[in-house]
Design a protein around this motif. Structure first.
Motif, short mmCIF file in Angstrom:
data_model
loop_
_atom_site.label_atom_id
_atom_site.label_comp_id
_atom_site.label_asym_id
_atom_site.label_seq_id
_atom_site.Cartn_x
_atom_site.Cartn_y
_atom_site.Cartn_z
N THR A 525 42.40 -12.03 -26.50
CA THR A 525 42.27 -10.57 -26.58
C THR A 525 41.68 -9.99 -25.29
N ILE A 526 40.94 -10.81 -24.55
CA ILE A 526 40.38 -10.32 -23.30
C ILE A 526 41.48 -10.02 -22.29
N LEU A 527 42.64 -10.65 -22.46
CA LEU A 527 43.76 -10.44 -21.55
C LEU A 527 44.48 -9.12 -21.80
N TYR A 528 44.14 -8.42 -22.89
CA TYR A 528 44.81 -7.17 -23.21
C TYR A 528 44.26 -6.00 -22.41
N SER A 529 43.24 -6.22 -21.65
CA SER A 529 42.58 -5.14 -20.94
C SER A 529 43.52 -4.43 -19.96
N ASN A 530 43.53 -3.11 -20.01
CA ASN A 530 44.34 -2.34 -19.06
C ASN A 530 43.79 -2.46 -17.65
N GLY A 531 42.47 -2.50 -17.53
CA GLY A 531 41.87 -2.65 -16.21
C GLY A 531 42.23 -3.98 -15.57
N LEU A 532 42.27 -5.03 -16.38
CA LEU A 532 42.65 -6.35 -15.87
C LEU A 532 44.10 -6.34 -15.43
N ARG A 533 44.96 -5.76 -16.25
CA ARG A 533 46.38 -5.72 -15.88
C ARG A 533 46.59 -4.90 -14.61
N ASP A 534 45.90 -3.79 -14.50
CA ASP A 534 46.02 -2.96 -13.31
C ASP A 534 45.57 -3.73 -12.07
N TYR A 535 44.51 -4.48 -12.22
CA TYR A 535 44.03 -5.29 -11.09
C TYR A 535 45.05 -6.36 -10.69
N LEU A 536 45.60 -7.06 -11.68
CA LEU A 536 46.55 -8.13 -11.38
C LEU A 536 47.79 -7.58 -10.68
#
Length: 1011
Positions: A525-536
């Motif tokens: 569930t930690i991978l669902y973060s929008n901030g993480l996706r934006d960073y990647l």
């Protein structure tokens, strides 16, 4: 006499602070070094006047040492594997040709070091110092002089601290520099005996007075020097510990609370912290584990202070930051002790199965798993307390880094627990479930965690390549991380820096997902973060420059990305959200693979093994991707807007992609085998990353020479095979055909390249099209008929159709310098010779040969075909409709080389170039000759005479078809049987020009029509 060094010291500090950036055009540091300032300082150190010596030492420190660099390295010591740093030495450019790779990598490395040392010994001091300032100082015997100053001159404390800082900077240069410090007679004996005594007299100073004599008193800078030296290797660490009785000194400085040591308080804390760091470094090699049992009560006493440290953070307490640093280093020590204890059972099993004689070089740590199990419940409780602080931003900013070390400890503990004979799976799984349900999973849903993800982009080096730009005072011969001026290390890695904590968190989640498969989906569930996706997404767009500064920052960011990808690989099957983002993770993994730095060989192998060729991360193959490619091909063929589709034939690109997807396991094996030459480096890296402390040889990372893998690593099997075959042929052995396994290897490489170009094209955009074509050329040049193998031929055809697309062909530049290639012209000559010998007129090979003959490229390439290799024209039978690029690329602009025009005309009139043999170049030659002979521009006499002569001969040709083609040529047209349109009758302008040129040869009463 000491005014000049003091003034220069002030200038150096101001220059490094950036005070002169807007005032001066050139680097102050560079100008001083070019003027011989380094030699002046070295010679001035030999002065007998103590004030002059002190001023020169201070100037030398200002030149060599960057306090901000040291602050950054100390700050990151407690991060995940933060103790390992790159040597601060300039990257050397080899003057000699590189030796061929050999399986005995270590012997070659040792031989290379000896060769380099011998070469440096022959060089003059200025030449050595110009390339490497520290190496130049070592050659000028600066260590012996500093030893003399410490031993005989016995200067004031400030000079002693400056000398210790200089020695620490020299030690950071390389393991070779550390060895020279260790072997310098009486240097370390003096430092240890004088500045790290176990007992000392208490000096009482009145308020405001400074210590006048540092001899016989512990100095934290001396302990730091020993710690940096120990980082250079396990043998170095063992010598330091045993020869200088450092175990007793470590125990002396950590057994008491720093506030109880009879030293100035700040110095006492730093000394205690450095002693713990030295112990942590030694524990990284599996050494000093006996100290753990001896000082277990002292360690427990320190641990018991941690809850109060967490519950009552005191911003106004000046010593609070020292308490926090001491706590972080203490947990790092426990991590290394846990790793060492976790390996004991494995070592014991190896001793029993293999015999002690075969493992006599590995000593068994004097502790086992039972000695460390009692610490875990206590630190787990500390984690729970720390995570509750996240609701208070001020308190959380103070304990976040300490929390990261706690979490890293838990990840290390559980990763080693499952390797123990005493491991009880049921109890462990229940324990993890309870910890996750009560603490970890509720934390993952907090908004504060999403705020940390949103901070990733602003603190990312990949998203902000400007972070890696070096200041004006960074010179090649004196490496620095470049933290200076208003930009302190804390501005980049301060309390809001998210990578250290999130790396530890993902490390723990990966460990839990590996042990308890039932918790994997909730961990994801930690991978669902929008901030993480934006960073990647944005991290793959920037290409930061690679230097020592960027490498030191990128290494921690790469650790974070690696653990994100590892968690995605564990949960891609069970989590629909992760599956939906699989292409992004695959793109990030491939980008990371091409950027990993030396020391991360284990991570590179894991990415290749688990992610790069994992079908779950290439969902295009399961969602109609191959069929979509075929549909796209059909639409392009119908529109006929892009001539690149002409080169594509059965089997279709979609069929080839489908086959490549099925062959991914074979492709994976192919690429892993081609990185076998890195096996020893992979094993060293693996030992470090997996906590096999008994195998760790050095905490110091390899020299920072740039990314591990070349930018063209996708084509590496082709290059290696070509080199291998070429070496055999140079020995006189003919290589006509290759065995089936090598054919399969080449097919696998081409399949992977086709898959990347189709669905991950952005990954290879950094590689110029010319470089790709050069790599593809290796297939045509290897053996006699390798390119004719069906699988290879089909994939080459598909790749060529991609590379011939108009948007890609417009970027083709054959004049650029390409790695591994001295001259494209020489390569093209080799291709022509190979075509003449073994091509059998193959259309694909012919298309490949025609690409460099486009008008925009060097005339020499066309002269090679129409000159020495004119026989190629007999078999270069690519039809006009099969040409993958527009015919206009060959006919426009008009040819201006008179020599080439003469060659065109000669091959036409002699019958060497015929429409039936070589349609494409026949049309090209006719078009350029026609334009030339009817050109009426003002030219020099030689050109005009040639123009008139060719026109006269064209008119008088006995070959009426060729004559009509040369005189009546209108425009290229691939639909026409002859490849161009012709005038039914000559235009009036051409008739008048023919009349003017031919004159008396024409009957005035007749039209100037050819025979």
């Amino acid at each position: 006499m000491c005014d000049a060094p003091l003034l220069t010291t002030t200038v150096l500090y101001q220059a490094k602070a950036g005070d002169f950036t807007s005032l001066l055009k050139y680097s102050v540091l560079r100008m001083l070094l070019d003027a011989g300032f380094l030699f002046l300082l070295r010679f001035s150190l030999d002065d007998s006047i103590e004030n002059v010596i002190a001023a020169c030492v201070q100037a030398l420190k200002a030149l060599l040492v960057s306090p901000s660099d040291e602050e950054y390295l100390d700050r990151t010591f407690s991060w995940y594997l933060g103790a390992s740093v790159f040597p601060l030495r300039p990257n050397e450019v080899e003057e000699d040709d590189e030796d061929e790779e050999d399986a005995e990598e270590e012997q070659l490395k040792a031989r290379g070091n000896e060769k380099t040392k011998a070469k440096d010994d022959k060089k003059a001091d200025p030449d050595v110092a110009r390339a490497d300032a520290v190496k130049g100082l070592l050659k000028m015997k600066v260590l012996q002089r500093l030893r003399y100053i410490l031993e005989v001159v016995r200067p004031v404390p400030s000079v002693i601290l400056d000398i210790l800082a200089i020695l620490t900077r020299i030690a950071r240069h390389s393991s070779e520099a550390c060895n020279q410090i260790l072997s310098c007679p009486r240097l370390l004996e003096t430092i240890v005996s004088e500045f790290l005594p176990s007992t000392w007299k208490i000096q009482t100073l009145s308020a405001g007075r400074l210590m006048t004599n540092a001899y016989g008193v512990p100095v934290a800078a001396a302990m730091k020097l020993i710690r940096v030296l120990a980082s250079a290797g396990r043998n170095m660490s063992a010598i330091l510990l045993n020869k200088y009785s450092l175990k007793a000194r470590i125990g002396r400085f950590i057994s008491e609370d720093p506030s109880d040591l009879p030293l100035e308080q700040q110095e006492a804390f730093v000394l205690s912290i450095e002693a713990l760091r030295l112990w942590a470094i030694a524990a990284n090699y599996g050494q000093t584990c006996d100290l753990y049992k001896d000082f277990y009560p002292a360690l427990m006493k320190m641990l018991q202070t941690l809850p109060n440290l967490i519950s009552q953070p005191k911003e106004e307490d000046l010593l609070y930051s020292f308490y926090m640093q001491r706590a972080e280093v203490l947990v790092c020590l426990l991590i290394n002790i846990t790793n060492s204890a976790g390996c004991v059972a494995e070592l014991q099993a190896q001793f029993i199965s293999s015999g002690r004689d075969q493992l006599e070089h590995i000593s068994l740590p004097p502790l086992d798993w039972r000695h460390v199990t009692g610490i875990k419940p206590f630190l787990e409780g500390c984690v729970k307390r720390c995570l509750k602080k996240i609701s208070c931003p001020v308190a959380w900013s103070k304990v976040r880094q300490l929390t990261a070390t706690y979490i890293t400890y838990l990840g290390t503990y559980y990763s080693k627990l499952i390797q123990q004979p005493s491991y009880r799976p049921v109890e462990c799984l229940e324990e993890l479930e309870q910890f996750c349900s009560e603490t970890l999973f509720p934390f993952l849903s907090l908004p504060a965690l999403e705020n940390m993800f949103e901070d990733l982009r602003s603190h990312s080096v990949l998203c902000n390549p400007g972070f890696c730009c070096l200041g004006p005072e960074i010179v090649h011969s004196l490496v620095s991380l470049g933290f200076a001026g208003v930009e302190s290390p804390l501005s980049l890695v301060g309390p809001k820096f998210p990578f250290a904590f999130l790396t530890a968190l993902f490390y723990l989640l990966n460990t839990i997902s590996s042990i308890h498969k039932g918790l994997a989906e909730k961990c994801s569930t930690i991978l669902y973060s929008n901030g993480l996706r934006d960073y990647l997404v944005h991290s793959c767009k920037g290409i930061p420059p690679i230097n020592h500064r960027s490498a030191s920052l990128l290494r921690h960011e790469f650790h974070f990305q690696y653990f994100v990808l590892q968690l995605a690989s564990k949960t891609v099957i069970v989590s629909p959200q992760v599956t939906w983002q699989a292409p992004l993770y695959h793109y990030v993994a491939m980008t990371l693979l091409s950027q990993l730095l030396p020391g991360s060989e284990h991570l590179a192998r894991e990415l290749l093994s688990r992610l790069a060729f994992n079908q779950d991360f290439i969902p295009e193959g399961k969602s109609g991707g191959p069929e979509a490619e075929d549909l796209s091909y059909i639409l392009q063929l119908g529109a006929e807007r892009d001539t690149s589709v002409k080169v594509h034939s059965n089997p279709t690109r979609g069929t080839l992609l489908g086959t490549a997807l099925k062959q991914l396991p074979t492709i994976r094996v192919c690429y892993l085998s081609h990185f076998a030459h890195l096996q020893s480096a992979i094993l060293r890296s693996q030992a470090f990353y997996t906590g096999q402390n008994h195998l760790v040889q050095s905490v110091l990372l390899p020299e920072m020479t740039g990314p591990l893998l070349p930018t063209d690593w996708a084509f590496l099997p082709l290059i290696n095979l070509y080199d291998q075959v070429n070496r055999e042929e140079m020995k006189g052995k003919m290589v006509d055909s290759l065995p089936a396994n090598l054919v399969e290897m080449v097919t696998s490489c081409l399949q992977w390249a086709l898959l990347l170009e189709t669905w991950r094209g952005e990954l290879l955009q950094g590689l110029p099209l010319a470089a790709k074509l050069v790599r593809i050329a290796c297939v045509f040049l290897t053996g006699s008929n390798l390119f004719l193998e069906p699988g290879i031929h089909d994939n080459l055809t598909a790749l060529l159709s991609i590379y011939c697309q108009q948007k890609m062909m417009s970027t083709l530049d054959l004049s650029t310098t390409l790695p591994g290639l001295t001259s494209f012209h020489d390569l093209y000559i080799s291709l022509l010779e190979q075509f003449e010998s073994v091509s059998f007129g193959d259309q694909l090979f012919g298309c490949f040969l025609l690409l460099p003959l486009q008008r925009k490229f060097n005339t020499q390439l066309r002269q090679a075909v129409f000159g020495e290799h004119v026989s190629v024209l007999r078999t270069l039978g690519v039809q006009l409709k099969q040409l993958p690029v527009p015919l206009e690329n060959y006919t426009h602009p008009t040819e201006t080389s008179l020599d080439l025009l003469r060659q065109y005309f000669k091959t036409l009139v002699t019958g060497t170039l015929r429409l039936s043999w070589c349609p494409v170049l026949y049309v090209v030659a006719v078009a350029h000759i026609n334009c030339f002979i009817f050109s009426q521009e003002a030219v020099d006499e030689v050109t005009d005479a040639a123009r008139r002569s060719m026109l006269r001969k064209s008119y008088l040709l006995t070959d009426e078809v060729l004559s009509r083609h040369l005189l009546h040529f209108k425009l290229p047209n691939v639909e026409s049987p002859c490849g161009f349109d012709t005038y039914e009758e000559l235009p009036s302008m051409r008739r008048r020009w023919i009349q003017k040129v031919l004159g008396d040869l024409l009957n005035p009463e007749t039209e100037p029509e050819p025979k």
